[in-house]
Scaffold this motif. Structure first.
Motif, short mmCIF file in Angstrom:
data_model
loop_
_atom_site.label_atom_id
_atom_site.label_comp_id
_atom_site.label_asym_id
_atom_site.label_seq_id
_atom_site.Cartn_x
_atom_site.Cartn_y
_atom_site.Cartn_z
N PRO A 105 3.15 5.09 12.34
CA PRO A 105 2.23 5.49 13.42
C PRO A 105 0.95 6.15 12.89
N SER A 106 1.05 6.91 11.78
CA SER A 106 -0.16 7.60 11.32
C SER A 106 -1.15 6.63 10.68
N ILE A 107 -0.66 5.53 10.12
CA ILE A 107 -1.61 4.62 9.47
C ILE A 107 -1.88 3.39 10.33
N LEU A 164 -6.77 -7.58 1.46
CA LEU A 164 -7.63 -6.94 2.47
C LEU A 164 -6.83 -5.89 3.23
N VAL A 165 -5.57 -6.23 3.55
CA VAL A 165 -4.71 -5.27 4.25
C VAL A 165 -4.41 -4.09 3.34
N LEU A 166 -4.14 -4.41 2.07
CA LEU A 166 -3.87 -3.35 1.09
C LEU A 166 -5.01 -2.32 1.10
N ILE A 167 -6.26 -2.82 1.14
CA ILE A 167 -7.42 -1.91 1.11
C ILE A 167 -7.47 -1.03 2.36
N THR A 168 -7.36 -1.66 3.55
CA THR A 168 -7.51 -0.86 4.77
C THR A 168 -6.36 0.13 4.93
N VAL A 169 -5.13 -0.31 4.60
CA VAL A 169 -3.99 0.60 4.75
C VAL A 169 -4.08 1.74 3.73
N SER A 170 -4.50 1.40 2.49
CA SER A 170 -4.65 2.46 1.49
C SER A 170 -5.66 3.51 1.94
N ALA A 171 -6.75 3.04 2.59
CA ALA A 171 -7.76 3.98 3.08
C ALA A 171 -7.14 4.91 4.12
N SER A 172 -6.30 4.36 5.00
CA SER A 172 -5.63 5.19 6.01
C SER A 172 -4.69 6.18 5.35
N LEU A 173 -3.96 5.70 4.33
CA LEU A 173 -2.98 6.57 3.67
C LEU A 173 -3.65 7.74 2.97
N ALA A 174 -4.90 7.51 2.50
CA ALA A 174 -5.61 8.58 1.80
C ALA A 174 -5.77 9.79 2.72
N GLY A 175 -5.83 9.54 4.04
CA GLY A 175 -6.00 10.65 4.97
C GLY A 175 -4.69 11.15 5.56
N ALA A 198 0.83 -1.20 0.00
CA ALA A 198 0.00 0.00 0.00
C ALA A 198 0.87 1.25 0.00
N VAL A 199 1.92 1.25 0.84
CA VAL A 199 2.79 2.42 0.89
C VAL A 199 3.50 2.61 -0.45
N GLY A 200 3.97 1.50 -1.03
CA GLY A 200 4.64 1.57 -2.33
C GLY A 200 3.74 2.17 -3.39
#
Lengths: 265, 267
Positions: A183-185, A146-157, A86-88
């Motif tokens: 820590p932020s995600i 599934l992790v990719l989705i939730t982490v990407s959602a966090s990264l959007a913010g 997700a970060v990549g």
């Protein structure tokens, strides 16, 4: 719109439907307490004998252990891979990135039966059939998106300026990743981890193809019990699954609530 | 990226292998695809699959629409309670839910015994090992998936459009039919496609509740591989199923943002 009679009626019907959405699953509780040796409602007395049997049976206990190990390993692997992915992708954020993202999400879209046969065919020559490693790898492929989705959602913010600030103050990329981004995600990572755990813990279709004798997860043993449809021990196992699911759901809701809270600050 | 490598090696690779098998097993050529038309059982199985999936989609979306409509018009605390109920049912293992239906719908299950005690029926109703049982189990499983895209489209509706319609003299029913319903169409189409796609490949519930009597494509594939060992036919059906699903996903992406489904449904 004003609340009209028709709408009130619809709301009442919706509540009834929601009740029926959740309630049937709990039938396993009374059935597991029956004093009979066949699947039945406990009309003639309650008993804990089926739980006793469950916790004294080497087969069920080994299934518990195996499911836990597989789900836990899957969770660790899928969470690291999904987060890094997700970060990549968030860094790339280009046309190519979107194609790669779609590719990575494919395991969620392809029907499980096709995934199962594809794994089976590939794992036979590799000697991964009926092994813990094989199941962990397969479950990781299914859980990491599934992790990719939730982490990407966090990264959007996530505010990119924080990353820039950290980098311009002299922190290395790795330090920034560890101290600022992670820590932020964290809520996204934790929610993804819970998902990954549950998706592996409950997984049956791929497991049906990949497990034979030595590896026999809890859902696999339940599947047999359900097909034979006689022994109430399977009802006791269903109750255990329900408890684990409810517990994970509570953890997940807590994470969600925290996310909303920290989002407001 | 290790994740990409893993997916390429352990997912895309094997799937491509299945594509290849469908034209090479037992011998090179399109023979497997020919059986699609000449075999007696395969067209029947595909027809059963399409029929069961269509009926499931219809009922899931109708029930889902009603639930979403109630949620969109309730106060936030009640709406959140409803959402929690939907998410809980999402989370309960499909095995546990299928097992519950066995207990409820069997010949001497809870539903039949209750109806008999109440004197409403004299003979137990056959819910199991037929399409009725499969449909009950599938609709029950799919309702949460139907609700979420519809709810998303309802929450996007501009309330002033509805007041405008009422102010211009339309009745409540007219406003609903002419304004509200058309505005939720993307959600309706999206959730129908989503439910249909998920139903097409559904294995557990049809296999258990159908009891071998309602043979759908996923179960047929598993029989071909695990029992009769006919990889050619199995991979041909898998390829047909896969392309069906991918085409529908493409159609779906034109109606709703896919991220709203995959983001909203499981997170």
């Amino acid at each position: 719109m004003k609340h009209s009679g028709a709408m009130r009626l619809n709301t009442a019907v919706a509540w009834i439907m929601l009740f029926f959405l959740v309630a049937p699953a709990f039938i396993a509780i009374p059935v597991s307490l029956t004093s009979k040796t066949f699947l039945s409602m406990p009309y003639e007395g309650l008993s804990l004998r089926h739980y006793e049997k469950l916790f004294n049976s080497p087969e069920w206990l080994s299934s518990f252990a195996q499911s836990t190990i597989i789900a836990f390993s899957t969770m660790c692997l899928a969470t690291s891979l999904g987060t890094l992915g997700a970060v990549g992708l968030w860094r790339i954020s280009s046309k190519l990135g979107e194609v790669i993202r779609a590719l990575l999400l494919l395991p969620l879209i392809v029907p499980p039966i096709i995934t199962a046969m594809a794994f089976y065919r590939t794992f036979v020559p590799l000697g991964l059939i009926d092994s813990m490693t094989g199941l962990i790898l397969a479950h990781t492929v299914l859980a990491a998106p599934l992790v990719l989705i939730t982490v990407s959602a966090s990264l959007a913010g996530f505010d990119v300026k924080l990353e820039h600030a950290s980098l311009s103050l002299g922190a290395s990329r790795w330090t920034t990743f560890q101290r600022i981004i992670i820590p932020s995600i964290r809520p996204g990572i934790l929610a993804g981890a819970v998902f990954a755990f549950i998706s592996s813990w409950d997984e049956i279709v791929v497991t049906l193809f990949l497990s034979k004798f030595t590896v026999y997860t809890l859902p696999r043993r339940m599947w047999n019990g359900i097909r034979e449809n006689t022994d109430p021990t399977v009802a006791a196992a269903a109750v255990i699954l329900l408890v684990v699911t409810t517990f994970s759901f509570l953890i997940w809701s807590l994470i969600q609530r925290k996310k909303v809270y920290s989002g407001r600050n | 990226m290790p994740f990409l490598l893993l997916v390429l090696a352990l997912f895309i690779g094997p799937i491509t292998n299945i594509l290849w098998l469908s034209v090479s097993e037992p011998k090179l050529g399109l023979d497997n695809y020919q059986t699609l038309f000449i075999s007696e059982s395969i067209p029947r199985i595909l027809w059963t699959t399409l029929r069961v999936c269509s009926i499931t989609t219809f009922f899931s979306v109708v029930f889902g629409y009603s639930i979403a409509f109630a949620m969109a018009n309730l106060a936030a605390n009640k709406r959140n309670l409803m959402l929690s109920l939907i998410l809980i049912s999402f989370w309960i293992s499909v095995l546990v839910r299928t097992f519950s239906w066995l207990m409820l719908l069997g010949r001497s299950g809870v539903v039949n015994t209750t109806l008999e005690t109440m004197g409403l029926i004299s003979e137990p109703i056959t819910f199991m090992r037929n399409e009725l049982g499969v449909l009950i189990g599938m609709v029950h499983y799919m309702i949460p998936y139907a609700v979420l895209p519809i709810l998303a489209s309802m929450q996007n509706i501009e309330q002033s459009l509805l007041s405008a319609s009422r102010n211009l003299g339309a009745t409540k029913a007219q406003t609903f039919l002419r304004i509200y319903l058309p505005l939720t169409r993307p959600g309706l189409v999206g959730s129908s496609l989503l439910v249909f796609i998920l139903s097409l490949g559904f294995y557990v519930t049809p296999a258990v509740l159908g009891g071998g009597k309602v043979l759908m494509v996923a179960e047929y594939i598993s029989v071909q591989i695990l029992i009769t060992l006919r990889w050619g036919t199995a991979s041909m059906l898998a390829v047909v199923l896969l392309f069906g699903v991918l085409t529908l996903i493409y159609v779906m992406s034109r109606f709703i943002k896919l991220s709203s489904v995959f983001g909203g449904a499981k997170s």
